[in-house]
Write a protein that holds these residues in place. Structure first.
Motif, PDB file in Angstrom:
ATOM      1  N   GLY A  69      42.511  35.731  59.816  1.00 24.16           N
ATOM      2  CA  GLY A  69      43.355  36.436  60.779  1.00 24.16           C
ATOM      3  C   GLY A  69      43.482  35.695  62.091  1.00 24.16           C
ATOM      4  O   GLY A  69      44.555  35.685  62.708  1.00 24.16           O
ATOM      5  N   VAL A 101      52.005  38.120  56.511  1.00 20.87           N
ATOM      6  CA  VAL A 101      51.449  39.114  57.424  1.00 20.87           C
ATOM      7  C   VAL A 101      52.251  39.117  58.719  1.00 20.87           C
ATOM      8  O   VAL A 101      52.748  38.073  59.159  1.00 20.87           O
ATOM      9  N   VAL A 117      47.505  41.349  64.498  1.00 20.61           N
ATOM     10  CA  VAL A 117      47.835  41.029  63.113  1.00 20.61           C
ATOM     11  C   VAL A 117      47.689  42.276  62.264  1.00 20.61           C
ATOM     12  O   VAL A 117      46.673  42.981  62.346  1.00 20.61           O
ATOM     13  N   MET A 119      46.538  43.259  59.112  1.00 20.29           N
ATOM     14  CA  MET A 119      45.661  42.565  58.171  1.00 20.29           C
ATOM     15  C   MET A 119      45.844  43.102  56.747  1.00 20.29           C
ATOM     16  O   MET A 119      46.125  44.284  56.543  1.00 20.29           O
ATOM     17  N   ALA A 206      37.892  37.197  62.431  1.00 22.72           N
ATOM     18  CA  ALA A 206      38.906  38.253  62.333  1.00 22.72           C
ATOM     19  C   ALA A 206      38.758  39.065  61.057  1.00 22.72           C
ATOM     20  O   ALA A 206      38.752  40.301  61.085  1.00 22.72           O
ATOM     21  N   SER A 207      38.640  38.378  59.908  1.00 20.54           N
ATOM     22  CA  SER A 207      38.532  39.130  58.654  1.00 20.54           C
ATOM     23  C   SER A 207      37.201  39.871  58.579  1.00 20.54           C
ATOM     24  O   SER A 207      37.114  40.960  58.002  1.00 20.54           O
ATOM     25  N   THR A 210      37.631  42.983  60.551  1.00 24.65           N
ATOM     26  CA  THR A 210      38.430  43.907  59.748  1.00 24.65           C
ATOM     27  C   THR A 210      37.575  44.558  58.666  1.00 24.65           C
ATOM     28  O   THR A 210      37.708  45.761  58.387  1.00 24.65           O
ATOM     29  N   ILE A 237      39.668  46.237  66.226  1.00 29.05           N
ATOM     30  CA  ILE A 237      40.237  46.604  64.926  1.00 29.05           C
ATOM     31  C   ILE A 237      40.542  48.093  64.938  1.00 29.05           C
ATOM     32  O   ILE A 237      39.734  48.903  65.411  1.00 29.05           O
ATOM     33  N   ARG A 246      44.807  46.918  61.765  1.00 35.11           N
ATOM     34  CA  ARG A 246      45.456  46.079  62.772  1.00 35.11           C
ATOM     35  C   ARG A 246      44.399  45.469  63.666  1.00 35.11           C
ATOM     36  O   ARG A 246      43.592  46.188  64.262  1.00 35.11           O
ATOM     37  N   LEU A 247      44.420  44.151  63.745  1.00 32.24           N
ATOM     38  CA  LEU A 247      43.412  43.400  64.495  1.00 32.24           C
ATOM     39  C   LEU A 247      44.048  42.791  65.738  1.00 32.24           C
ATOM     40  O   LEU A 247      45.129  42.208  65.666  1.00 32.24           O
TER      41      LEU A 247
END
Length: 263
Positions: A69, A101, A117, A119, A206-207, A210, A237, A246-247
């Motif tokens: 992300g 995305v 983002v 996600m 990021a992931s 999430t 998040i 949504r991040l």
């Protein structure tokens, strides 16, 4: 043979990312990324840019084929800078995601961007045993990467030993160990990507952020918004009632560079 790579240095919430603009054959990318990271010791990951696919504005493939992300936000901001767009939304095709995305962005007064983002949702969220006889841990699987959520602060040596072992035993392409201090609103991320041969204590993930949001929303049975402080800054998040994730973070351009690298 030597290849001249043109790339940009991006800083998405401290997760220093190199985005290569030069077209590179897919089979050469992991080796070139490893050599590039050796030249750029502050970099935590490398992605390769190309023209957009499937209706996207720009395409990004990470060196190990994983989804990221932070790198998706970086690619969107790079597109915005190249096209002199102060704010808006672009679709980014990213490795590890089945569909492009959406990344929303707005330029901040000091010149960096705030990005959000949408996600990809997880494939599964459940407790799994790393191996027979071991206690199950929360594991959130995404296309291309999975994250184990572990409490407290890490024993770094033990975590670095476990990450490759657990990656193989869970049968995933890449694995993050997310050490979560929920009371303090803090997280320390370790990410192992065998395809790129990297094991990195990341400044932000990021992931992984999430994954924590998806896990806690499922555990608590309600939508939530969570800010997680990480070594490089804070990522937010939000998990909506329909499972939307949504991040939000920040991205800044650090500069452009070229390097001649032996293939």
């Amino acid at each position: 043979m030597r290849v001249r790579l043109r790339y940009v240095r991006m800083d998405p919430t401290g997760n220093r990312t190199l985005l290569v603009k030069t077209s590179v054959p897919a089979g050469d990318r992991p080796a070139l990324a490893a050599r590039l990271m050796a030249l750029e010791p502050d970099a935590e990951q490398v992605g390769f840019l190309s023209p957009g696919l499937d209706g996207s504005y720009i395409a990004l493939r990470m060196a190990g084929g994983e989804f990221c992300g932070n790198a998706a936000m970086s690619a969107a901001v790079f597109y915005a800078l190249e096209n002199h767009i102060p704010e808006g939304s672009v679709a980014v095709s990213v490795s590890g995601a089945e569909r492009p995305v959406a990344v929303e962005f707005a330029r901040l007064p000091e010149g960096s961007y705030r990005g959000t983002v949408t996600m990809p949702g997880p494939l599964s969220v459940r407790r799994e045993r790393p191996s027979p006889g071991e206690a199950p841990v929360p594991l959130v699987r995404f296309p291309g990467i999975a994250h184990a959520i572990l409490p407290g602060t890490p024993d770094r040596g033990e975590a670095e030993r476990l990450a490759p072992l657990w990656c193989r035993s869970f049968g995933v392409e890449a694995l993050g160990l997310m050490f979560l201090d929920q009371a303090a609103g803090a997280m320390t991320p370790l990410v192992y990507v065998p395809g790129a041969d990297t094991l990195c204590w990341e400044n932000s993930c990021a992931s992984g952020t999430t994954a924590v949001g998806a896990y806690l929303a499922g555990t608590e049975g309600r939508p939530l918004r969570l800010a997680l402080r990480q070594p490089g800054g804070t990522l937010e998040i939000s998990a909506g009632p329909g499972g939307d994730l949504r991040l939000t973070g920040t991205v800044r351009l650090l500069g452009t560079a070229e390097a001649d690298i032996e293939v």
